[in-house]
Design a protein around this motif. Structure first.
Motif, PDB file in Angstrom:
ATOM      1  N   UNK A  49       4.869  31.457  34.213  1.00 52.65           N
ATOM      2  CA  UNK A  49       6.305  31.243  34.403  1.00 52.65           C
ATOM      3  C   UNK A  49       6.691  29.794  34.109  1.00 52.65           C
ATOM      4  N   UNK A  50       5.857  28.850  34.549  1.00 49.52           N
ATOM      5  CA  UNK A  50       6.168  27.439  34.370  1.00 49.52           C
ATOM      6  C   UNK A  50       6.199  27.053  32.887  1.00 49.52           C
ATOM      7  N   UNK A  51       5.400  27.707  32.056  1.00 47.25           N
ATOM      8  CA  UNK A  51       5.330  27.383  30.630  1.00 47.25           C
ATOM      9  C   UNK A  51       6.194  28.305  29.775  1.00 47.25           C
ATOM     10  N   UNK A  52       7.092  29.051  30.409  1.00 46.69           N
ATOM     11  CA  UNK A  52       8.054  29.850  29.658  1.00 46.69           C
ATOM     12  C   UNK A  52       7.492  31.129  29.080  1.00 46.69           C
ATOM     13  N   UNK A  53       6.382  31.616  29.628  1.00 44.89           N
ATOM     14  CA  UNK A  53       5.802  32.858  29.131  1.00 44.89           C
ATOM     15  C   UNK A  53       6.333  34.074  29.873  1.00 44.89           C
ATOM     16  N   UNK A  60      -6.593  43.820  36.912  1.00 45.12           N
ATOM     17  CA  UNK A  60      -7.724  43.658  37.832  1.00 45.12           C
ATOM     18  C   UNK A  60      -7.920  42.193  38.164  1.00 45.12           C
ATOM     19  N   UNK A  61      -8.850  41.515  37.425  1.00 50.20           N
ATOM     20  CA  UNK A  61      -9.097  40.094  37.673  1.00 50.20           C
ATOM     21  C   UNK A  61      -8.594  39.238  36.515  1.00 50.20           C
ATOM     22  N   UNK A  62      -7.703  39.765  35.680  1.00 49.44           N
ATOM     23  CA  UNK A  62      -7.136  39.010  34.566  1.00 49.44           C
ATOM     24  C   UNK A  62      -5.668  39.330  34.392  1.00 49.44           C
ATOM     25  N   UNK A  63      -5.060  38.758  33.341  1.00 51.68           N
ATOM     26  CA  UNK A  63      -3.646  39.001  33.078  1.00 51.68           C
ATOM     27  C   UNK A  63      -3.439  39.241  31.585  1.00 51.68           C
ATOM     28  N   UNK A  64      -2.306  39.869  31.248  1.00 49.55           N
ATOM     29  CA  UNK A  64      -1.814  39.987  29.876  1.00 49.55           C
ATOM     30  C   UNK A  64      -0.431  39.361  29.862  1.00 49.55           C
ATOM     31  N   UNK A  65      -0.225  38.353  28.992  1.00 51.56           N
ATOM     32  CA  UNK A  65       1.055  37.649  28.930  1.00 51.56           C
ATOM     33  C   UNK A  65       1.405  37.377  27.478  1.00 51.56           C
ATOM     34  N   UNK A  66       2.694  37.077  27.231  1.00 49.59           N
ATOM     35  CA  UNK A  66       3.140  36.724  25.882  1.00 49.59           C
ATOM     36  C   UNK A  66       3.896  35.400  25.931  1.00 49.59           C
ATOM     37  N   UNK A  67       3.847  34.685  24.804  1.00 49.16           N
ATOM     38  CA  UNK A  67       4.564  33.423  24.641  1.00 49.16           C
ATOM     39  C   UNK A  67       5.247  33.439  23.277  1.00 49.16           C
ATOM     40  N   UNK A  68       6.192  32.517  23.092  1.00 49.33           N
ATOM     41  CA  UNK A  68       6.943  32.474  21.837  1.00 49.33           C
ATOM     42  C   UNK A  68       6.233  31.682  20.748  1.00 49.33           C
ATOM     43  N   UNK A  73       1.426  28.533  24.232  1.00 47.98           N
ATOM     44  CA  UNK A  73       0.385  29.314  24.906  1.00 47.98           C
ATOM     45  C   UNK A  73      -0.837  28.456  25.215  1.00 47.98           C
ATOM     46  N   UNK A  74      -1.223  27.565  24.277  1.00 51.37           N
ATOM     47  CA  UNK A  74      -2.376  26.703  24.527  1.00 51.37           C
ATOM     48  C   UNK A  74      -2.084  25.686  25.627  1.00 51.37           C
ATOM     49  N   UNK A  75      -0.849  25.236  25.728  1.00 53.18           N
ATOM     50  CA  UNK A  75      -0.494  24.339  26.830  1.00 53.18           C
ATOM     51  C   UNK A  75      -0.619  25.059  28.167  1.00 53.18           C
ATOM     52  N   UNK A  76      -0.298  26.359  28.189  1.00 57.38           N
ATOM     53  CA  UNK A  76      -0.504  27.154  29.407  1.00 57.38           C
ATOM     54  C   UNK A  76      -1.993  27.212  29.754  1.00 57.38           C
ATOM     55  N   UNK A  77      -2.834  27.539  28.756  1.00 58.96           N
ATOM     56  CA  UNK A  77      -4.278  27.628  29.000  1.00 58.96           C
ATOM     57  C   UNK A  77      -4.815  26.277  29.465  1.00 58.96           C
TER      58      UNK A  77
END
Length: 705
Positions: A49-53, A60-68, A73-77
């Motif tokens: 949310x903070x990085x606009x995704x 389960x123990x992971x997520x699926x997200x999208x970015x523009x 996306x790499x700044x989020x990681x």
């Protein structure tokens, strides 16, 4: 809604995350693991949310997200990995896969080839790192491109062809931002009740960093390596520090101190002042100057590898010329072997320097002497050409651009250091020195390093039979402890006769008693069993005695390559060499050594050798299906010693009685003959403190009493 309508198609950056070894974490302590997974996922969702995704769903123990955009996306990681690292052992380890492509919106979910590709990339990513394909690499900000490491062509499940992939390691994601967290680390408070005080940071890394401190009583500077530690890696850190303490070499910084303090391991070395070789033009297009540099560094590597230490971060920035000129200091030792052995449990990822780290380091996280030689080859190429390694490596073809940059003599020096396959790369600094001196050698003249120097010790004699490493290690460990494992790590499972004298000198030089070493050598002498296949170093010809019908001996080995590819991925093609094929045919111990040296997991090695044995005996038979992983064995009636000789049965019984530690016990006796294996297992269990009643029940189950 029509799923494939133009309104439903979007160009997005898809990100998958997953916890590393979550099943093992839950098995070890279910409540703690689940709580940490929940905490990590909450932190990751906030970062999205903070990085606009857009968070699509939790998995389960992971997520699926999208970015523009891919840089977004790499700044989020990057943000997530920094936060994970600062939390230390309170956080789990994660992998991230990232892909730029079209998706189709399906209600609250997304589908499409891009989603599938991102999920597959996640499985190839380094720990606390991210993986992506070349098309994404070309779109991201240059600051992320500079930190990316080429993984070469990678086969991803579900795709018809291999794709060029890149990865960014945890160290590169954290970068200099970790230095800003110095106040958070509270280092000054940590050092308050020690003899040292902080002067300034030198560099930062996950789980710790490098700092200049001053010893107050002697008013002398020292370099402090701050390493995160816990019960899983503390012993290994102490052993490797003790090995470094024993080293005496004019080109190494002196050992100052090492101790555990408030959950951190403090490793202190002499501070070597001066400018490093980073950016130096001293060896630019000067071949003889470069050769002298290589000789000096290889001489240092000989000493540290003989002591069981791997540097793991060889780079021009870690070589400092002495103020008086002539010699070099190799600095910045970080006890990386101990940290890699305990890193997966302590939460500290293994650092990896782009381009300087060999492929097996990026893929498996393995550290070996040949990895130091690979880094030395990259360093030599950079210093000679004056170029950045990113400009010297062909990412499309996965090779170093030697032919266009250096002459034939330099190619002859550097090619065996820069081989992508650890089985074809030079394995020791001694071999590299011989190679470096070879062009000036006269035909028929013996090299000064071609004989074995006894170092003033009484010679063993002419009958130097091969030694079984497992027996040697067990015998000496009983007296000298775990330091023996480090001293023997670079040795093959069967030590060849011509290497026995050199190994003897190394052990005595490390402080072991000559009498103890010779007695252990006597006990470990290899008795070669009667072979069931031809044992010559040349493959049998078709139709000759011992060959299987009219099948050429090379044909059946190639049938094992798909098995290896399935188990470890496309790096199998790099490992598959003529020495390995020949060893699979006539010398299984050598094949095991080559595979383990290349960081192939032991269970994969066992399976491959099992199938090789089947094909040697029945070359026309299809490969058997891989054995299923055995679960806990049900209680069964007592059996006799004949059944206990089955490795699978032995493992099932041990898992039933002592749990997962059974795999560790079996690994320590794998190289012993079957007749000695059971006795060694029982001795190991007694050493681990297993109760006498449990041992007695185990003996009855195995038919030993």
């Amino acid at each position: 809604m029509t799923m494939h309508s133009s309104q439903a198609r979007h160009l997005k950056v898809i990100v998958f995350s997953d916890v590393v070894d979550s099943s093992a974490q839950i098995f070890a302590d279910e409540l703690i693991a689940i709580q940490r997974i929940k905490e990590d996922l909450a932190m990751i969702r906030e970062a999205v949310q903070r990085h606009g995704g857009c968070l699509v769903k939790s998995l389960g123990d992971g997520i699926l997200a999208t970015f523009d955009a891919p840089t977004q996306a790499l700044e989020f990681v990057e943000d997530v990995v920094i936060r994970i690292t600062r939390r230390g052992s309170q956080s789990l380890q994660h992998r991230f896969g990232l892909h730029t492509g079209e998706i189709y919106v399906n209600g609250d979910d997304i589908i499409g080839r891009g989603v599938h590709l991102a999920s597959r990339l996640q499985t190839t990513a380094p720990v606390n790192g991210v993986a992506f394909v070349q098309s994404t690499f070309e779109l991201v900000d240059p600051r992320f491109q500079r930190r990316s490491v080429p993984m070469g062509p990678v086969e991803l499940k579900g795709l018809p062809n291999a794709v060029i992939c890149y990865a960014i390691e945890s160290d590169a994601l954290i970068g200099e931002q970790a230095g800003a967290a110095l106040a958070e680390l509270g280092l000054e408070a940590l050092l308050a009740d020690t003899p040292y005080r902080l002067e300034r940071p030198l560099s930062a890394a996950p789980g710790g960093g490098t700092y200049l401190v001053r010893e107050q009583s002697r008013d002398r500077p020292a370099v402090l390596k701050l390493i995160a530690c816990d019960a899983t890696n503390l012993d290994a850190l102490q052993v490797e520090a003790a090995c470094f303490d024993r080293l005496r070499h004019p080109s190494l910084p002196r050992f100052v101190d090492a101790f555990e303090h408030r959950g951190s391991f403090l490793f202190l070395q002499e501070y070597i002042a001066g400018a490093s070789l980073q950016g130096s033009l001293d060896s630019l297009r000067r071949k003889q100057r470069l050769a002298e540099l290589l000789r000096q560094v290889l001489g240092v590597l000989e000493a540290i590898h003989a002591a069981g230490i791997v540097h793991g971060d060889l780079h021009p920035a870690n070589l400092i010329p002495a103020e008086t000129g002539g010699s070099l200091f190799l600095v910045d030792f970080g006890l990386l072997k101990a940290r890699s052995s305990g890193g997966s449990l302590s939460g500290e990822p293994l650092s990896c320097r782009p381009f300087f780290s060999p492929p097996e380091r990026a893929r498996f996280g393995s550290l070996s002497p040949s990895g130091d030689l690979y880094a030395l080859g990259v360093m030599a190429l950079c210093l000679y050409t004056g170029q950045d390694p990113s400009d010297l490596y062909d990412r499309a073809e996965g090779r170093w651009l030697l032919e266009d940059l250096v002459d034939s003599e330099l190619i002859d020096w550097l090619t065996p250091l820069l081989d992508e396959s650890p089985t074809r790369r030079l394995g020791s600094a001694t071999d590299a020195l011989q190679r470096l001196d070879r062009p000036s050698s006269r035909a028929g003249a013996s090299s000064p390093r071609a004989f074995v120097d006894t170092g003033g010790l009484p010679p063993l004699g002419d009958q130097l039979r091969p030694l079984r490493k497992a027996v040697l290690q067990r015998t000496l460990t009983a007296t000298y402890g775990p330091v023996v494992e480090l001293l023997l790590e670079s040795s093959a499972s069967i030590v060849a006769g011509q290497e026995v004298e050199a190994l003897r000198q190394r052990l005595v030089g490390a402080g072991l008693s000559l009498a103890d070493v010779d007695a252990a050598f006597q006990e470990a002498q290899e008795v070669v069993p009667a072979p069931d296949i031809p044992q010559g170093r040349n493959l049998p010809s078709p139709g000759s005695p011992g060959s299987a019908g009219d099948t050429p001996p090379g044909d059946w080995q190639d049938g094992l390559l798909p098995v290896l590819r399935e188990r470890i991925g496309p790096i199998a093609d790099l490992l598959w060499s003529d020495p390995l094929r020949q060893a699979l045919a006539v010398d299984p111990p050598e094949a095991r050594r080559l595979l383990l040296q290349s960081a192939v997991p032991p269970e994969v090695v066992d399976e491959l050798l099992h199938q090789a044995r089947t094909l040697r005996q029945h070359p026309a038979s299809p490969l058997p299906a891989p054995p299923a992983t055995p679960g806990p064995a049900p209680l069964a009636p007592e059996v006799g010693p004949g059944a206990a000789e089955s490795a699978q049965h032995l493992e099932e019984v041990l898992v039933e009685f002592i749990g997962p530690i059974a795999s560790t016990v079996l690994a320590s006796v794998r190289d012993l003959p079957p007749a000695e294996r059971l006795k060694a297992v029982m001795a190991a269990l007694e050493g681990f403190g297993v109760e006498a009643g449990t041992l007695q029940q185990l003996r009855r189950r195995l038919g030993l009493s």
